[in-house]
Design a protein around this motif. Structure first.
Motif, short mmCIF file in Angstrom:
data_model
loop_
_atom_site.label_atom_id
_atom_site.label_comp_id
_atom_site.label_asym_id
_atom_site.label_seq_id
_atom_site.Cartn_x
_atom_site.Cartn_y
_atom_site.Cartn_z
N ILE A 135 0.84 -1.20 0.00
CA ILE A 135 0.00 0.00 0.00
C ILE A 135 0.87 1.25 0.00
O ILE A 135 0.63 2.19 -0.75
N SER A 136 1.90 1.23 0.82
CA SER A 136 2.80 2.38 0.89
C SER A 136 3.47 2.64 -0.46
O SER A 136 3.55 3.79 -0.92
N VAL A 137 3.94 1.59 -1.11
CA VAL A 137 4.58 1.74 -2.42
C VAL A 137 3.59 2.30 -3.43
O VAL A 137 3.91 3.24 -4.18
N GLU A 138 2.39 1.74 -3.46
CA GLU A 138 1.39 2.19 -4.44
C GLU A 138 0.93 3.62 -4.16
O GLU A 138 0.66 4.38 -5.08
N ARG A 139 0.82 3.99 -2.89
CA ARG A 139 0.48 5.37 -2.55
C ARG A 139 1.54 6.33 -3.07
O ARG A 139 1.23 7.38 -3.62
N ASN A 140 2.80 5.95 -2.88
CA ASN A 140 3.89 6.81 -3.37
C ASN A 140 3.84 6.94 -4.88
O ASN A 140 4.03 8.04 -5.42
N ARG A 141 3.58 5.84 -5.57
CA ARG A 141 3.47 5.90 -7.03
C ARG A 141 2.29 6.76 -7.45
O ARG A 141 2.37 7.52 -8.41
N TYR A 142 1.18 6.60 -6.75
CA TYR A 142 0.00 7.41 -7.05
C TYR A 142 0.31 8.89 -6.85
O TYR A 142 0.02 9.72 -7.71
N ASN A 143 0.91 9.22 -5.71
CA ASN A 143 1.23 10.62 -5.43
C ASN A 143 2.20 11.19 -6.45
O ASN A 143 2.10 12.36 -6.83
N GLU A 144 3.12 10.38 -6.93
CA GLU A 144 4.06 10.84 -7.96
C GLU A 144 3.32 11.13 -9.26
O GLU A 144 3.59 12.12 -9.93
#
Length: 187
Positions: A135-144
Motif C-alpha cells: 500500500i505504501s509503495v502504491e500510494r507513493n506511485r499514485y502521489n508521484e
C-alpha cells in the motif's frame, strides 16, 4: 492572386501548428489523467487485499481478546466506511481510519503472549505487514503521478487546454493527521 497564396499558406501553417499543439496537449493531459487513475486503481487493489485480510485477523484474535469489543467494533465500522466510499477523498479518509483501528488492535495484541505465539496469527500478521508495504509503495506511485499530472495541467500553455477540458488538480493520498507521531504502547 499569386501574392495572396503565401499569406494563405502562412495562415494554414499557423492553424496546423496551433491545432497540433492543442491535439498534443489534449492527448498528453488524457494520458497523464489515465496514469493517475491507473495508479489509484493499484492503491485500491492493495487496499482491497488488506480489506480481505482483516476478517481473518479479527477472527484469529477474537478468541484471545473477548473483552476488547470496542476495537473490533471500530475495525468493523472502518471497513464498512471503506466499502461504501465513493470518492478518492472518502477512500483516503476511510483507509486512514481503518489504519488507526488496526493500529489499536495491534497494540492490544501485545498484552496477549499466547496470541502472539499463535501460528495463524503470525501468518496473518506477516501478510498484513506485506500488504501495508505494498500500500505504501502504491500510494507513493499514485502521489508521484498526481504530482506530474498537476504540474502538467498548471504549466502554460497546456493550462489553457486543461481549462478548456475542465480538468482540475487531483488530490494527493495523504496520511491522516497525527500519523507523524509514533503510537504510545504501554505494557
Amino acid at each position: 492572386m499569386k501574392k495572396s497564396a503565401p499569406i494563405i499558406m502562412g495562415i494554414l501553417f499557423i492553424i496546423v501548428v496551433i491545432a497540433g499543439f492543442f491535439i498534443s496537449s489534449y492527448n498528453g493531459i488524457v494520458s497523464a489523467e489515465e496514469n493517475v487513475d491507473g495508479q489509484f486503481a493499484a492503491v485500491e487493489t492493495q487496499l482491497q487485499r488488506r480489506f480481505d485480510l482483516i476478517p481473518n485477523l479479527v477472527n484469529a484474535t477474537k478468541g484471545y481478546m473477548e473483552h476488547e469489543k470496542e476495537v473490533f467494533t471500530s475495525i468493523a465500522d472502518s471497513r464498512a466506511k471503506l466499502a461504501g466510499a465513493k470518492t478518492i477523498n472518502d477512500k483516503v479518509e476511510a483507509s486512514n481510519e481503518l489504519e488507526g483501528a488496526l493500529s489499536r488492535l495491534l497494540m492490544i495484541t501485545e498484552n496477549y503472549p499466547a496470541l502472539k505465539a499463535d501460528a495463524q496469527f503470525q501468518t496473518l500478521m506477516d501478510e498484513l505487514a506485506g500488504t501495508e508495504n505494498r500500500i505504501s509503495v502504491e500510494r507513493n506511485r499514485y502521489n508521484e503521478s498526481v504530482k506530474m499530472f498537476n504540474s502538467k495541467i498548471r504549466k502554460f500553455p497546456t493550462s489553457v487546454v486543461a481549462r478548456l477540458m475542465g480538468v482540475e488538480k487531483r488530490d494527493y493520498f495523504e496520511a491522516q493527521s497525527g500519523a507523524e507521531q509514533a503510537p504510545n504502547v504501554e505494557f
